[in-house]
Design a protein around this motif. Structure first.
Motif, mmCIF file in Angstrom:
data_model
loop_
_atom_site.group_PDB
_atom_site.id
_atom_site.type_symbol
_atom_site.label_atom_id
_atom_site.label_comp_id
_atom_site.label_asym_id
_atom_site.label_seq_id
_atom_site.Cartn_x
_atom_site.Cartn_y
_atom_site.Cartn_z
ATOM 1 N N THR A 10 -0.644 -14.236 23.008
ATOM 2 C CA THR A 10 -1.931 -14.498 22.485
ATOM 3 C C THR A 10 -2.698 -14.945 23.721
ATOM 4 O O THR A 10 -4.099 -14.270 23.481
ATOM 5 N N GLN A 11 -2.021 -16.002 24.596
ATOM 6 C CA GLN A 11 -2.727 -16.012 25.784
ATOM 7 C C GLN A 11 -3.780 -14.671 26.460
ATOM 8 O O GLN A 11 -4.216 -14.657 27.126
ATOM 9 N N THR A 12 -2.251 -13.800 26.547
ATOM 10 C CA THR A 12 -2.860 -12.139 27.134
ATOM 11 C C THR A 12 -4.134 -12.259 26.834
ATOM 12 O O THR A 12 -4.409 -11.304 27.040
ATOM 13 N N LEU A 13 -3.699 -11.656 25.339
ATOM 14 C CA LEU A 13 -4.773 -10.609 24.223
ATOM 15 C C LEU A 13 -6.313 -11.938 24.646
ATOM 16 O O LEU A 13 -6.935 -11.106 24.694
ATOM 17 N N GLU A 14 -6.063 -12.763 24.492
ATOM 18 C CA GLU A 14 -7.162 -12.988 24.898
ATOM 19 C C GLU A 14 -8.167 -13.144 25.528
ATOM 20 O O GLU A 14 -9.182 -12.513 26.307
ATOM 21 N N LEU B 250 -10.582 -9.501 17.696
ATOM 22 C CA LEU B 250 -8.988 -9.354 17.798
ATOM 23 C C LEU B 250 -8.943 -10.524 16.937
ATOM 24 O O LEU B 250 -9.346 -11.542 16.530
ATOM 25 N N ILE B 251 -7.693 -9.807 15.617
ATOM 26 C CA ILE B 251 -7.834 -10.432 15.114
ATOM 27 C C ILE B 251 -5.690 -10.584 14.725
ATOM 28 O O ILE B 251 -5.916 -9.924 14.042
ATOM 29 N N ASP B 252 -5.894 -11.470 14.102
ATOM 30 C CA ASP B 252 -4.155 -11.994 14.101
ATOM 31 C C ASP B 252 -3.327 -11.318 15.277
ATOM 32 O O ASP B 252 -2.247 -10.543 14.355
ATOM 33 N N GLY B 253 -3.954 -11.565 16.160
ATOM 34 C CA GLY B 253 -3.146 -10.915 16.918
ATOM 35 C C GLY B 253 -3.107 -9.459 17.336
ATOM 36 O O GLY B 253 -1.997 -8.750 18.397
ATOM 37 N N LYS C 62 -9.635 5.321 19.219
ATOM 38 C CA LYS C 62 -9.136 3.526 19.426
ATOM 39 C C LYS C 62 -7.962 3.600 19.868
ATOM 40 O O LYS C 62 -6.993 3.838 20.834
ATOM 41 N N LEU C 63 -8.128 2.615 20.425
ATOM 42 C CA LEU C 63 -6.745 1.334 21.449
ATOM 43 C C LEU C 63 -6.471 0.435 20.433
ATOM 44 O O LEU C 63 -7.258 -0.503 20.379
ATOM 45 N N ILE C 64 -5.102 0.514 20.713
ATOM 46 C CA ILE C 64 -4.360 -0.377 19.571
ATOM 47 C C ILE C 64 -3.534 -1.715 20.610
ATOM 48 O O ILE C 64 -2.740 -0.950 21.104
ATOM 49 N N LEU C 65 -3.516 -2.707 20.531
ATOM 50 C CA LEU C 65 -2.832 -3.701 21.376
ATOM 51 C C LEU C 65 -2.646 -4.838 20.333
ATOM 52 O O LEU C 65 -3.102 -5.208 20.337
ATOM 53 N N ASN C 66 -1.417 -5.160 20.573
ATOM 54 C CA ASN C 66 -0.602 -6.364 19.598
ATOM 55 C C ASN C 66 0.815 -6.528 19.817
ATOM 56 O O ASN C 66 1.325 -5.576 20.969
ATOM 57 N N ARG C 67 0.802 -7.371 19.608
ATOM 58 C CA ARG C 67 2.255 -7.934 19.759
ATOM 59 C C ARG C 67 2.896 -8.076 19.025
ATOM 60 O O ARG C 67 3.139 -7.657 17.654
ATOM 61 N N GLN C 68 5.128 -7.514 19.239
ATOM 62 C CA GLN C 68 5.179 -7.244 18.757
ATOM 63 C C GLN C 68 7.028 -8.210 18.363
ATOM 64 O O GLN C 68 7.634 -8.242 19.712
ATOM 65 N N GLU C 69 6.387 -9.420 18.024
ATOM 66 C CA GLU C 69 7.149 -10.390 17.960
ATOM 67 C C GLU C 69 9.109 -10.333 17.735
ATOM 68 O O GLU C 69 9.761 -11.046 18.661
ATOM 69 N N ALA C 70 9.353 -9.846 17.362
ATOM 70 C CA ALA C 70 10.763 -9.403 17.210
ATOM 71 C C ALA C 70 10.918 -8.767 18.563
ATOM 72 O O ALA C 70 12.596 -9.018 19.196
ATOM 73 N N ALA C 71 10.599 -7.738 19.309
ATOM 74 C CA ALA C 71 10.875 -7.397 20.493
ATOM 75 C C ALA C 71 10.421 -8.017 21.445
ATOM 76 O O ALA C 71 10.761 -7.730 22.568
#
Length: 107
Positions: free
Chosen positions: A11-15, A34-37, A48-57
């Motif tokens: 979250t800190q990285t995305l922000e 930035l919406i919901d990670g 588009k460029l989309i960057l998101n977090r993958q919790e499981a991985a």
């Protein structure tokens, strides 16, 4: 890394990336949020460029015009690094944004 530490770090990285982009006048014509990670960047040509977090991985995943990439956090380097090439997330974003904007971008 615990799930809580991962979530906080991601979250800190995305922000931080969103903040860096907001301060760069060259990127002012782009739509980004930035919406919901999920950080979404839309280029004037509709790409588009989309960057998101993958919790499981415990990774950050990037979908960009050049294809997908996955980034693991390297605690020794203090950087998110591509799991195949070793390139840092910021270097990857700088390269992709520079190619899309047709000028040098340094986040």
């Amino acid at each position: 890394m615990t799930q809580t530490n991962f979530a906080l770090h991601a979250t800190q990285t995305l922000e931080d990336i969103l903040d860096r982009m907001s301060r760069d006048d060259t990127l002012s014509d782009l739509d980004f949020d930035l919406i919901d990670g999920v950080l979404t960047i839309e280029f004037e040509d509709g790409g588009k460029l989309i960057l998101n977090r993958q919790e499981a991985a415990q990774q950050l995943w990037l979908a960009s015009p050049e294809g997908p990439a996955h980034f693991n956090y390297d605690a020794q380097k203090g950087e998110w690094c591509n799991d195949r090439t070793g390139e840092t997330l910021i270097d990857t974003l700088n390269r992709v944004l520079s190619e899309q904007m047709d000028e040098s971008i340094e986040l």
